[in-house]
Design an enzyme around this catalytic site. Structure first.
Site, PDB file in Angstrom:
ATOM      1  N   ASP A  59      34.371 123.458  23.722  1.00 49.27           N
ATOM      2  CA  ASP A  59      33.198 122.409  23.941  1.00 49.27           C
ATOM      3  C   ASP A  59      32.231 122.585  24.457  1.00 49.27           C
ATOM      4  O   ASP A  59      32.858 123.632  25.599  1.00 49.27           O
ATOM      5  CB  ASP A  59      33.853 120.977  23.673  1.00 49.27           C
ATOM      6  CG  ASP A  59      34.420 120.868  25.120  1.00 49.27           C
ATOM      7  OD1 ASP A  59      35.598 122.300  25.893  1.00 49.27           O
ATOM      8  OD2 ASP A  59      35.886 120.011  24.828  1.00 49.27           O
ATOM      9  N   ASN A 125      44.345 110.402  27.156  1.00 49.89           N
ATOM     10  CA  ASN A 125      44.709 109.499  25.914  1.00 49.89           C
ATOM     11  C   ASN A 125      44.117 110.175  24.916  1.00 49.89           C
ATOM     12  O   ASN A 125      43.947 109.460  23.578  1.00 49.89           O
ATOM     13  CB  ASN A 125      43.009 108.428  26.774  1.00 49.89           C
ATOM     14  CG  ASN A 125      41.663 109.184  26.338  1.00 49.89           C
ATOM     15  OD1 ASN A 125      41.783 110.701  26.561  1.00 49.89           O
ATOM     16  ND2 ASN A 125      40.461 109.224  26.110  1.00 49.89           N
ATOM     17  N   HIS A 127      43.123 112.784  24.030  1.00 47.26           N
ATOM     18  CA  HIS A 127      42.333 113.475  23.498  1.00 47.26           C
ATOM     19  C   HIS A 127      41.750 115.263  23.293  1.00 47.26           C
ATOM     20  O   HIS A 127      42.503 115.533  24.035  1.00 47.26           O
ATOM     21  CB  HIS A 127      40.272 113.081  23.969  1.00 47.26           C
ATOM     22  CG  HIS A 127      40.615 113.929  25.311  1.00 47.26           C
ATOM     23  ND1 HIS A 127      40.030 112.866  26.438  1.00 47.26           N
ATOM     24  CD2 HIS A 127      40.215 115.184  25.567  1.00 47.26           C
ATOM     25  CE1 HIS A 127      40.018 113.737  27.698  1.00 47.26           C
ATOM     26  NE2 HIS A 127      40.055 114.691  27.375  1.00 47.26           N
ATOM     27  N   GLU A 132      37.392 111.571  20.704  1.00 51.26           N
ATOM     28  CA  GLU A 132      38.326 110.890  21.758  1.00 51.26           C
ATOM     29  C   GLU A 132      38.756 109.852  20.305  1.00 51.26           C
ATOM     30  O   GLU A 132      38.611 110.029  19.312  1.00 51.26           O
ATOM     31  CB  GLU A 132      36.942 109.900  22.020  1.00 51.26           C
ATOM     32  CG  GLU A 132      35.483 110.300  23.464  1.00 51.26           C
ATOM     33  CD  GLU A 132      37.367 111.039  24.833  1.00 51.26           C
ATOM     34  OE1 GLU A 132      38.188 110.549  24.883  1.00 51.26           O
ATOM     35  OE2 GLU A 132      35.909 110.912  25.438  1.00 51.26           O
TER      36      GLU A 132
HETATM   37  C1  F6R Z   1      38.289 121.013  28.179  1.00 52.31           C
HETATM   38  C2  F6R Z   1      38.581 120.332  26.610  1.00 52.31           C
HETATM   39  C3  F6R Z   1      39.173 118.888  27.186  1.00 52.31           C
HETATM   40  C4  F6R Z   1      40.691 119.457  28.212  1.00 52.31           C
HETATM   41  C5  F6R Z   1      41.025 117.632  28.864  1.00 52.31           C
HETATM   42  C6  F6R Z   1      41.935 117.855  29.209  1.00 52.31           C
HETATM   43  O1  F6R Z   1      37.534 121.944  26.920  1.00 52.31           O
HETATM   44  O2  F6R Z   1      38.059 120.170  25.695  1.00 52.31           O
HETATM   45  O3  F6R Z   1      39.328 118.516  26.386  1.00 52.31           O
HETATM   46  O4  F6R Z   1      40.761 120.194  27.847  1.00 52.31           O
HETATM   47  O5  F6R Z   1      40.410 116.621  29.205  1.00 52.31           O
HETATM   48  O6  F6R Z   1      41.364 118.769  30.561  1.00 52.31           O
HETATM   49  P1  F6R Z   1      42.493 119.293  31.907  1.00 52.31           P
HETATM   50  O7  F6R Z   1      42.484 120.601  31.410  1.00 52.31           O
HETATM   51  O8  F6R Z   1      41.545 119.316  32.941  1.00 52.31           O
HETATM   52  O9  F6R Z   1      42.902 118.149  32.343  1.00 52.31           O
END
Ligand code: F6R
Length: 239
Positions: A59, A125, A127, A132
């Site tokens: 992303d 959550n 995701h 989301e």
């Molecule tokens: C990052 C992404 C997000 C993270 C998620 C967890 O490219 O797509 O889905 O993997 O928000 O974030 P961290 O690893 O910082 O807890």
């Protein structure tokens, strides 16, 4: 889903790096954020990957200038691409028509031959990528409006929640599920609910990570805290 329980974050990084190195992916899908950071450090230290492997972003924010330090492309280049000499493929978030850029991204991934191994983190959550809760499991790559919760979570990488962009292009859940193999890295007690849901909660778009249960080759590398203190014999198969 294969679950590999490890003691802590350092062990998660070493274990996930081993799994990736053994898979020898030509196209490695890469999440950003804290979960895979240690893993990428290991891969670089041990020079586990080399061209022609390419890195394919999961992303990217829409609306940040190209040289902004929080652009995921820049983060992945700094963490993995530049040290190992690997090209980084990203959605064209600078296109004035981000919806068209998102659609092109799936075509780009297909032209590369698809993602061999996708590295994922998971949000509290549930995701994955920026998909989301409520995102259909067959969604292609698309533009998303980030939820307030996700912007607040990511404010730690910016000065404030207001500075976190409101939109991003993400690989859709459908795109993620086309990866041949998926490795999800989760550490710390904040991820316990999401990890529990991923392993044995009801499969529902309300918790996007549960989509992984429909994929034939998923490995969850999680520390004890992220597994909520459960102590399965590791590695362990969960139906
Ligand atoms: C990052 C992404 C997000 C993270 C998620 C967890 O490219 O797509 O889905 O993997 O928000 O974030 P961290 O690893 O910082 O807890």
């Amino acid at each position: 889903v294969e679950v590999i329980e490890v003691d802590d974050e350092g062990a998660a990084a070493a274990t996930a790096a081993d799994v990736i190195a053994h898979a020898r992916p030509d196209v490695l899908g890469v999440a950003t954020g804290s979960s895979p950071a240690g893993t990428y450090g290991r891969l670089v230290e041990r020079r586990d990957l080399a061209p022609p492997t390419v890195l394919c972003l999961l992303d990217e924010y829409v609306g940040l200038p190209p040289d902004h330090p929080r652009r995921y492309r820049r983060e992945i280049l700094a963490a993995l691409g530049a040290p190992l000499g690997l090209a980084v493929v990203a959605p064209d978030v600078d296109d004035p028509d981000p919806d068209a850029a998102a659609a092109r991204y799936d075509a780009t991934i297909a032209r590369l031959g698809g993602v061999d191994l996708q590295v994922l983190g998971v949000g509290r959550n549930g995701h994955i990528g920026f998909n989301e809760p409520g995102t259909p499991f067959d969604a292609p790559s698309h533009v998303v409006e980030l939820s307030d919760a996700t912007r607040r979570d990511n404010a730690r990488f910016f000065g404030s929640t207001q500075e976190v962009p409101a939109r991003a292009i993400t690989q859709g859940i459908g795109t993620i599920l086309r990866a041949r193999r998926i490795v999800l890295i989760a550490t710390g007690p904040g991820k316990a609910d999401a990890v529990r849901a991923a392993i044995d909660g009801p499969v529902t778009p309300d918790v996007p990570v549960t989509a992984l249960r429909g994929h034939p080759s998923v490995t969850v590398v999680a520390d004890r805290a992220a597994l909520g203190g459960r102590r399965p014999a590791a590695p362990r198969e969960v139906a």
